[in-house]
Design an enzyme around this catalytic site. Structure first.
Site, PDB file in Angstrom:
ATOM      1  N   ARG A 100       0.803  -1.227   0.000  1.00 53.73           N
ATOM      2  CA  ARG A 100       0.000   0.000   0.000  1.00 53.73           C
ATOM      3  C   ARG A 100       0.835   1.277   0.000  1.00 53.73           C
ATOM      4  NH1 ARG A 100      -4.267  -1.968   4.591  1.00 53.73           N
ATOM      5  NH2 ARG A 100      -5.490  -3.392   3.283  1.00 53.73           N
ATOM      6  N   CYS A 129      -9.783  -1.303   5.290  1.00 52.06           N
ATOM      7  CA  CYS A 129     -11.246  -1.223   5.259  1.00 52.06           C
ATOM      8  C   CYS A 129     -11.771   0.078   5.869  1.00 52.06           C
ATOM      9  CB  CYS A 129     -11.852  -2.432   5.969  1.00 52.06           C
ATOM     10  SG  CYS A 129     -11.178  -2.756   7.611  1.00 52.06           S
ATOM     11  N   GLN A 156     -15.087  -1.109  15.133  1.00 49.77           N
ATOM     12  CA  GLN A 156     -14.894  -2.125  14.101  1.00 49.77           C
ATOM     13  C   GLN A 156     -15.485  -3.476  14.491  1.00 49.77           C
ATOM     14  OE1 GLN A 156     -10.665  -0.034  12.832  1.00 49.77           O
ATOM     15  NE2 GLN A 156     -10.983  -2.145  12.231  1.00 49.77           N
ATOM     16  N   GLY A 160     -14.152  -8.177  11.027  1.00 48.22           N
ATOM     17  CA  GLY A 160     -12.943  -7.561  10.506  1.00 48.22           C
ATOM     18  C   GLY A 160     -11.686  -8.321  10.885  1.00 48.22           C
ATOM     19  N   ARG A 235     -12.414  -2.335  18.797  1.00 49.24           N
ATOM     20  CA  ARG A 235     -13.159  -3.526  18.393  1.00 49.24           C
ATOM     21  C   ARG A 235     -14.434  -3.585  19.223  1.00 49.24           C
ATOM     22  NH1 ARG A 235     -12.193  -5.848  13.843  1.00 49.24           N
ATOM     23  NH2 ARG A 235     -10.035  -6.328  14.354  1.00 49.24           N
ATOM     24  N   HIS A 242     -18.342  -1.677   9.854  1.00 41.18           N
ATOM     25  CA  HIS A 242     -17.605  -0.760  10.722  1.00 41.18           C
ATOM     26  C   HIS A 242     -18.325   0.581  10.786  1.00 41.18           C
ATOM     27  CE1 HIS A 242     -14.592  -3.730  10.838  1.00 41.18           C
ATOM     28  NE2 HIS A 242     -13.634  -3.180  10.121  1.00 41.18           N
TER      29      HIS A 242
END
Length: 333
Positions: A100, A129, A156, A160, A235, A242
């Site tokens: 990335r 994401c 999230q 995930g 989380r 999300h």
């Protein structure tokens, strides 16, 4: 119509299976589908267009004759097979974080920077994401006035973390309701009836690797090299989608009316913003579809150039699999 040979690397995982589902759903011009996975899955099959496609072993030779490879495997696998994919003449659209931040690899959200696809050298990266969902939500506002800073909190879903996340949540809920113990293995702590304010390992001055992605990837996607982001990733005991709280600071005041109009017309977004009617984005409403819902738009009470919003999106689809397929669609166009 021209058709393409498409390979899915990591076809048996949650994202890989979703990719195959979306290829069929969006009528991608697949002439031949090759489903690749580890030796543990070889011999199994996966359904595509009413046929059972056999799972084949992921190896260097598997990419011969392939046009597009959709990567749904972890970094190490992506890095291992990228040279063979490029040598075979295929384009690798990779969902891992391996490439990335490589300056020679485009990082693409088609609604935002589709033109960057043209600069690929055999690899195109799919962003994180939460980055995809947030960037899709705020990009129309960035067009009104450049975004200088963002303060972000992500909430999230357990999916995930992979297919084991929902199983662990459900297992804990069942065990607790039965008065039994359940030792978590996917998450570092009990996730049922709890929040865990850490996703990823520590990377920079107390921020985790997941938290730094939104700044680093957001700069590249939105072409904002000086963008500053404070991010806290949490989380939460939600199965899918999300949710993200965003406070932005612009060069000038952006009115609520401007923001609502821009978002209501932004590709990939749906405006859901009526506090009086109790209408706002929620995970249950945004799951198993591809739009990012945006609402709770309000002015920042701490900065006249600030604006706040809340957004939700399906992190398995738009946050991963669908975005990859959209990139592949740009390639074949």
């Amino acid at each position: 119509m021209k058709t393409y040979t498409v390979a899915v690397l990591g076809a048996t995982g949650a994202v890989g299976q979703e990719m195959i589902k979306i290829l069929e759903e969006r009528s991608f011009p697949v002439g031949k589908l090759i489903a690749l996975a580890s030796s543990r899955s070889v011999g199994k099959t996966i359904s595509f267009r009413g046929e059972n496609i056999p799972i084949e072993l992921a190896c260097n030779e598997a990419f011969a004759g392939v046009d597009i490879v959709l990567g749904a495997a972890e970094n190490a696998i992506a890095e291992k097979f990228a040279p063979a994919i490029r040598a075979a003449g295929a384009v690798f659209v990779d969902n891992s974080s391996a490439f990335r931040m490589n300056p020679d690899v485009p990082l693409v959200v088609p609604e935002i920077n589709a033109e960057d696809v043209k600069n690929h050298h055999g690899i195109i990266s799919n962003p994180n994401c939460s980055t995809i969902i947030t960037a899709t939500a705020v990009n129309a506002l960035n067009a009104l006035s450049p975004i200088r800073t963002m303060v972000v909190s992500t909430y999230q879903a357990v999916s995930g973390a992979g297919a084991g996340g929902p199983l662990e949540l459900m297992g804990e809920i069942h065990a607790l309701n039965e008065g039994k113990n359940y030792t978590p293995t996917v998450f570092s702590h009990q996730i049922a009836y709890n929040l865990i304010p850490q996703i990823g390992g520590e990377q920079y001055e107390g921020y985790t690797s997941e938290e730094m992605k939104l700044q680093n990837e957001g700069r590249k996607i939105m072409h904002l090299p000086d963008l500053l982001v404070n991010c806290t990733c949490v989380r939460v005991p939600v199965i899918r989608s999300h949710s993200i709280s965003v406070t932005m600071r612009f060069d000038r005041p952006v009115s609520i009316e401007e923001a609502r109009f821009a978002i209501s017309n932004a590709p990939g977004c749906r405006l859901v913003d009526d506090l009086g009617a109790k209408e706002y984005p929620m995970p249950l409403d945004t799951s198993d579809q591809d739009l990012v819902y945006v609402g709770r738009i309000r002015r920042d009470l701490t900065d006249p150039n600030g604006l706040c919003l809340w957004c939700c999106g399906d992190q398995v689809r738009k946050g991963a699999a669908t975005n990859c397929i959209q990139i592949a669609e740009l390639l074949v166009k």
